[in-house]
Design a protein around this motif. Structure first.
Motif, PDB file in Angstrom:
ATOM      1  N   UNK A 140      -3.967   2.787  -1.993  1.00  0.00           N
ATOM      2  CA  UNK A 140      -4.198   4.246  -1.870  1.00  0.00           C
ATOM      3  C   UNK A 140      -2.684   4.765  -2.407  1.00  0.00           C
ATOM      4  N   UNK A 141      -1.801   4.376  -1.906  1.00  0.00           N
ATOM      5  CA  UNK A 141      -0.084   4.638  -2.328  1.00  0.00           C
ATOM      6  C   UNK A 141       0.185   4.532  -3.766  1.00  0.00           C
ATOM      7  N   UNK A 142      -0.775   3.841  -4.598  1.00  0.00           N
ATOM      8  CA  UNK A 142      -0.587   3.469  -5.920  1.00  0.00           C
ATOM      9  C   UNK A 142      -1.060   4.353  -6.936  1.00  0.00           C
ATOM     10  N   UNK A 143      -0.734   4.719  -8.163  1.00  0.00           N
ATOM     11  CA  UNK A 143       0.648   4.259  -8.505  1.00  0.00           C
ATOM     12  C   UNK A 143       1.716   4.956  -8.331  1.00  0.00           C
ATOM     13  N   UNK A 144       1.822   6.133  -7.582  1.00  0.00           N
ATOM     14  CA  UNK A 144       2.938   6.833  -7.431  1.00  0.00           C
ATOM     15  C   UNK A 144       4.206   6.337  -6.731  1.00  0.00           C
ATOM     16  N   UNK A 145       3.817   5.066  -5.778  1.00  0.00           N
ATOM     17  CA  UNK A 145       4.880   4.106  -5.226  1.00  0.00           C
ATOM     18  C   UNK A 145       5.697   3.575  -6.220  1.00  0.00           C
ATOM     19  N   UNK A 146       4.882   3.159  -7.569  1.00  0.00           N
ATOM     20  CA  UNK A 146       5.549   2.475  -8.568  1.00  0.00           C
ATOM     21  C   UNK A 146       6.165   3.429  -9.515  1.00  0.00           C
ATOM     22  N   UNK A 147       5.592   4.423  -9.617  1.00  0.00           N
ATOM     23  CA  UNK A 147       6.314   5.479 -10.865  1.00  0.00           C
ATOM     24  C   UNK A 147       7.681   5.796 -10.269  1.00  0.00           C
ATOM     25  N   UNK A 148       7.881   6.034  -8.929  1.00  0.00           N
ATOM     26  CA  UNK A 148       8.958   6.397  -8.492  1.00  0.00           C
ATOM     27  C   UNK A 148      10.437   5.366  -8.570  1.00  0.00           C
ATOM     28  N   UNK A 149       9.922   4.167  -8.360  1.00  0.00           N
ATOM     29  CA  UNK A 149      10.967   3.127  -8.357  1.00  0.00           C
ATOM     30  C   UNK A 149      11.109   2.638  -9.752  1.00  0.00           C
ATOM     31  N   UNK A 150      10.263   2.808 -10.454  1.00  0.00           N
ATOM     32  CA  UNK A 150      10.435   2.554 -12.053  1.00  0.00           C
ATOM     33  C   UNK A 150      11.447   3.486 -12.805  1.00  0.00           C
TER      34      UNK A 150
END
Length: 450
Positions: free
Chosen positions: A85-95
């Motif tokens: 549910x948290x993806x892909x926003x959680x990845x975008x931020x750290x990328x």
């Protein structure tokens, strides 16, 4: 040093998904020292994986979707749902943070195949997407043929478990009851089922699909899947392609205990992975079978599960077996005194067993394990499934004696040896897996020539 390339690696931090992905990245990083690999994964999973530092692999923690500042007490499957549910926003931020820190834009995405949204991320960036399928080719094939499987079931009145998959290349001995449940999307599908369904739609858009396997284990399936993707690259088994050089951790005394057993192929090793503990009645039945057979045994069993063992079992079998909360599985299976592996039939465990010439007794629980166990028994012929799908004393005694004392069991051991030879040949310099690994490196390095 100054890096020329920046590779983004997106992990799925559950079960045994992340470790084989990191093993692949370690091989790539060693072959491409001028490339920086940012390994995006949950903080918990990264902490477990990165007990050493690497020159060109950087762990980057992404939010796992659980409430901030609270200890998560839900189930494994609830945790998976929150993460997705948290993806892909959680990845975008750290990328974005990793690109800013390194001063290099990511030029390639290597991801767990479950993370289907990486296809869109790669398209927006104009970079290759390389999904890594962490299971066997047989399970990938079953997902790719979902539509045909569903139509076949709907076109007949035959019960689901009676439908043979004769129309899928290489899966002729498989029935629908062997398939991962995620193949069948019901009215209220799980987050994982939805994820896999979306993955199937996106995989053909990938630059290459990568597997920790070898073509020769399922040549018919390999040929079929090669026709469905731009590149279909089996690059394993990683356990043979890049053997661990570190000294094994024997903190629980498993290897020294195995060394005290004075007969090759005499010990029963039991482990069901990091996620599953069998039900109490099955633990009791397995314990009774071990005691009845009298074979030496090494059992990796979580401490809380010991209460399910029969009264007095630990005392009566003290000189016969050893129970530990954790075992260095790869080294245990490689020990000459281990004769059979009682397992949940996860893909990593199967590869480790093949690589050590140890036949299997399979008690599958979820996901691809039922399909894997069918292949173990009826395609590769390197083990047996527990009859009836659950441990009972009588059936488990029969399976143990069959593999440890009969000609049929010896034939399974020979078959495992043949598969190991094929796996070893695949990772030789001119082997199929080695050639596929070189192709994978070429794809990753492609941005240099733009």
């Amino acid at each position: 040093m100054g890096f020329k390339l920046h590779i983004g690696v997106l992990a799925f931090p559950f079960g045994t998904h992340a470790p084989p992905l990191l093993a692949l990245v370690q091989r790539l990083a060693a072959s491409a020292p001028d490339a920086l690999f940012s390994f995006f994964n949950s903080a918990t999973s990264n902490a477990a994986l990165f007990n050493t530092s690497y020159d060109n692999i950087r762990p980057c923690d992404v939010w796992d979707g659980t409430p901030h500042g609270e200890a998560f007490t839900g189930s494994h499957f609830e945790a998976v749902g929150l993460f997705l549910k948290a993806s892909p926003g959680n990845f975008d931020k750290v990328i974005q943070e990793a690109e800013h820190q390194s001063g290099l834009k990511i030029c390639c995405l290597i991801t767990d195949a479950f993370l289907w949204f990486a296809c869109d991320m790669a398209e927006k960036r104009g970079v290759p997407w390389l999904p890594f399928w962490t299971a066997a080719s047989c399970s990938l094939s079953s997902h790719l043929y979902t539509d045909q499987i569903v139509k076949a079931i709907q076109s007949t009145e035959t019960a689901k478990q009676d439908k043979a998959l004769s129309f899928i290349p290489g899966l002729e001995m498989v029935t629908t009851s062997d398939l991962p449940p995620e193949v069948f999307l019901d009215n209220s599908p799980s987050p994982l089922a939805i994820t896999i369904n979306k993955m199937v739609q996106q995989l053909p858009k990938s630059t290459a699909v990568v597997l920790n396997s070898f073509e020769e284990i399922d040549p018919i399936i390999t040929k079929d899947l090669k026709s469905k993707f731009r590149h279909f690259l089996n690059v394993g088994p990683s356990i043979l392609a890049s053997p661990a050089r570190a000294a094994p951790d024997d903190k629980t005394g498993c290897l020294s205990w195995l060394g005290s057993q004075n007969r090759p192929n005499s010990v029963v090793y039991i482990s069901f992975g990091t996620v599953i503990t069998p039900p109490e009645n099955e633990l009791a039945a397995l314990a009774e079978a071990l005691e009845t057979c009298g074979f030496p045994f090494l059992w990796s069993l979580k401490e809380h599960a010991k209460k399910s063992l029969p009264t007095g079992f630990l005392e009566r079998t003290n000189s016969l077996g050893k129970i530990v909360a954790w075992a260095p599985q790869q080294q245990v299976l490689a020990h000459e005194n281990v004769g059979v592996f009682v397992t949940h039939c996860g893909w990593n465990s199967i590869l480790e067993s093949i690589s050590s010439c140890v036949p299997l007794i399979c008690r599958p629980f979820f996901g691809d394990q039922m399909l894997n166990s069918r292949m173990v028994q009826d395609s590769w012929k390197v083990g047996v499934r527990v009859k009836g799908g659950v441990f009972t004393k009588s059936e488990t005694v029969e399976s143990l004696r069959e593999l440890m004392t009969t000609e049929k069991g010896e034939k399974m051991r020979e078959n495992v040896g043949v598969l190991k030879d094929k796996a070893m040949a695949a990772v030789e310099p001119q082997g199929t897996s080695s050639k596929n690994f070189i192709k994978l490196l070429e794809i990753i390095r492609a941005p240099e020539s733009r």
